[in-house]
Design a protein around this motif. Sequence first.
Motif, short mmCIF file in Angstrom:
data_model
loop_
_atom_site.label_atom_id
_atom_site.label_comp_id
_atom_site.label_asym_id
_atom_site.label_seq_id
_atom_site.Cartn_x
_atom_site.Cartn_y
_atom_site.Cartn_z
N LEU A 79 0.75 -1.05 -0.06
CA LEU A 79 -0.06 -0.14 0.04
C LEU A 79 0.77 1.22 0.00
N ALA A 80 1.68 1.24 0.64
CA ALA A 80 2.53 2.47 1.04
C ALA A 80 3.26 2.71 -0.15
N VAL A 81 4.10 1.64 -0.71
CA VAL A 81 5.02 2.25 -1.90
C VAL A 81 4.13 2.41 -3.08
N SER A 82 2.75 2.12 -3.30
CA SER A 82 2.03 2.26 -4.25
C SER A 82 1.11 3.26 -4.29
N GLY A 83 1.55 4.36 -3.23
CA GLY A 83 0.88 5.56 -2.97
C GLY A 83 -0.64 5.54 -2.41
N VAL A 84 -0.89 4.45 -1.69
CA VAL A 84 -2.11 4.41 -0.99
C VAL A 84 -1.63 4.77 0.65
N HIS A 85 -1.82 6.03 1.09
CA HIS A 85 -1.15 6.17 2.34
C HIS A 85 -2.18 6.57 3.34
N ASP A 86 -3.63 6.34 3.27
CA ASP A 86 -4.68 6.42 4.06
C ASP A 86 -5.40 5.09 4.37
N VAL A 87 -5.62 4.60 5.26
CA VAL A 87 -6.51 3.48 5.56
C VAL A 87 -7.53 3.66 6.45
N VAL A 88 -8.61 3.71 5.95
CA VAL A 88 -9.85 3.66 6.92
C VAL A 88 -10.03 2.54 7.66
N VAL A 89 -10.25 2.41 8.95
CA VAL A 89 -10.25 1.07 9.82
C VAL A 89 -11.49 1.08 10.46
N CYS A 90 -12.38 -0.03 10.50
CA CYS A 90 -13.35 -0.25 11.51
C CYS A 90 -12.71 -1.34 12.46
N PRO A 91 -13.30 -1.22 13.81
CA PRO A 91 -12.72 -2.25 14.71
C PRO A 91 -13.28 -3.59 14.59
N SER A 106 -12.27 -8.27 15.11
CA SER A 106 -11.62 -9.30 15.32
C SER A 106 -10.57 -9.86 14.31
N ARG A 107 -11.41 -10.47 13.21
CA ARG A 107 -10.91 -11.20 12.37
C ARG A 107 -9.94 -10.46 11.22
N SER A 108 -10.06 -9.18 11.46
CA SER A 108 -9.02 -8.03 10.73
C SER A 108 -7.89 -7.72 11.62
N THR A 109 -7.62 -8.24 12.64
CA THR A 109 -6.47 -7.91 13.45
C THR A 109 -5.25 -7.94 12.81
N PRO A 110 -4.84 -8.88 12.11
CA PRO A 110 -3.71 -9.18 11.80
C PRO A 110 -3.34 -7.81 10.74
N LEU A 111 -3.91 -7.54 9.75
CA LEU A 111 -3.79 -6.43 8.77
C LEU A 111 -3.91 -4.90 9.55
N ALA A 112 -4.89 -4.98 10.62
CA ALA A 112 -5.15 -3.65 11.30
C ALA A 112 -3.65 -3.35 11.93
N LEU A 113 -3.12 -4.29 12.71
CA LEU A 113 -1.98 -4.15 13.46
C LEU A 113 -0.96 -3.64 12.42
N ALA A 114 -0.73 -4.34 11.28
CA ALA A 114 0.33 -3.99 10.33
C ALA A 114 0.13 -2.45 9.66
N VAL A 115 -1.14 -2.15 9.54
CA VAL A 115 -1.02 -0.90 8.69
C VAL A 115 -0.99 0.24 9.86
N ALA A 116 -1.31 -0.06 11.10
CA ALA A 116 -1.14 0.81 12.14
C ALA A 116 0.30 1.00 12.58
#
Length: 590
Positions: free
Chosen positions: A22-34, A36-46
């Motif tokens: 995401l970062a190297v392709s110019g996507v710098h904003d990630v809108v995240v909703c709380p 459980s199942r999205s935990t691994p990617l939420a932690l990575a983008v945060a």
Amino acid sequence: MSDAATHLYALTHWVAAIANGLAVSGVHDVVVCPGSRSTPLALAVARHPHLRVWMHLDERSAGFFALGMARSRSAPVAVLCTSGTAVANLLPAVVEANLARVPLLLLTADRPPELRDNGAPQTIDQIGIFGRNVRWFVDLPTPQMSLVPFLRATLGRAIGTARSAPAGPVHLNLPFREPLVPDRALLVSLLATPATPVQVAPARRMLGGTELATLATSLVEYRRGLIIAGPDCPPDLGSLVVTLAYRLRFPILADPLSGVRYGPHVDELVLGAYDAFLRDERFAAAYAPEVVLRFGAMPTSKPVLLYLQRHPQARQIVIDGGAGWRDPTSLAVEHLPVDEHWFCVALADALASSQREGPTLWLRAWLTAERLARETMAEHLLAQPAISEPGLFARLGEWLPAGTTLFVGNSMPVRDCDSFLGPRALPLAVLGNRGANGIDGLVSTGLGLAAGGATPLVMVLGDLSLLHDTNGLIAARLHQLNATILLINNDGGGIFSFLPQASETDQFELLFGTPHGIDFAPLAALHGARYTLATDWSAAQAALQTSLAGGLHLIEIRTRRDQNVADHRAIWPLVSAALERAGLVERRPE
């Protein structure tokens, strides 16, 4: 390595590859909703140093917030949510992004295959859930080290597809097995490692030299032509369209959402009062076009649509760099899937040697109609002391400072903006959700624009639109956003009073008028907004000027639906009378 360790190792590499991609392709904003199942990617983008997380509690609001931000940034924005109905709540924003050509990257967490369709909690069928409303969909495999190169390529393709013409939403479904918490030390190390982007270069569509020359030669033969700039034209098209209009001596009917009606390029060829004078059937019948060049989507104004349908013999040419199909009239004889900026420059250059001198009789008629309609409406509306919906937009052109972003709601606000907020040379960005024309998510879209850098931001919304997305206001406090909401409160659905349903008086209020009696002051207090009930024009203007200093402001203007109908219907005969006096149309029999 144990199975658990192998899983954790692959999971960590998997989500790190997504965050880095995401970062190297110019996507710098990630809108995240709380969730459980999205935990691994939420932690990575945060934890990624070059990604910003925008938290939202409501997935529907989050989708529209991302849409607004993507429009403001002119770049893709990612949305991450957990599995289940959380995904389904993104659909309204996905529909709007699809039709309005806004690049979104939908990252939806899911259960692994063995937990699908067998009663596992918080699990629904997410495969192709958005149907044809996305540009591309991939149900990714569960994390596996051997497939990380495939993941990187897929992510690059997804981002490239989202931003390529026609831009739009792309959906990646991401199944994760438990445990869901990645290895922190490994994750931090991977996020610090530079990544190589997988890029998709956008192509620019152009006509060949022969085709362009043939088109230019044919256009020179026409004397009665129009240029129509509808909603969602590409940015910075205005000055190029004006140059082309001067070569052809054609007037420009510029929708307020086109980006052409406002800005330093604006001069007499840019018209904004056509919604008023095209309502006069005598003018619409007498001034039949030979050719129409159309940019953007179909204009907001219904009189323009009816005018085009009245003259099916006109040669309609739709210029659309997104290679879509924007012709609800089904009358266009030519569709040119070419870059709009290139087209205006190239065609203007091809016409340079044959540019007409001075205004034609056709052009003079349109310019006169524009001047008379604007003067008549301004004289009538600015003289009225009572608050009115048309009067608000007649004044906003003077009230809003240069550089303002004005986001107008659907139903009546966007139509009144079209009718009464005339062209001006000071910069003004006017935006709206005219893809699906819905009233859902308008608050969140506006706040997403503010988060993307649109400042100062003023929203003009109806009461039902605000009530439909009150959850969106949470983002203002959560992210300390500055925005002004001008609330037109007519206690229900104002537009229905203009439609045939209004004759069904025994059921009208129940089914269409939908009065609610809500007091909006406590809503403002709940979200920390400064509230003003403006009962006259001076109070409204003062509250607006104060609000532009920052913070969240809710300025309420109360109107009556029956009076609003009368206010509108009083204007059109005045414009028709002005056209008669100028000899543009024949006088009606006494």
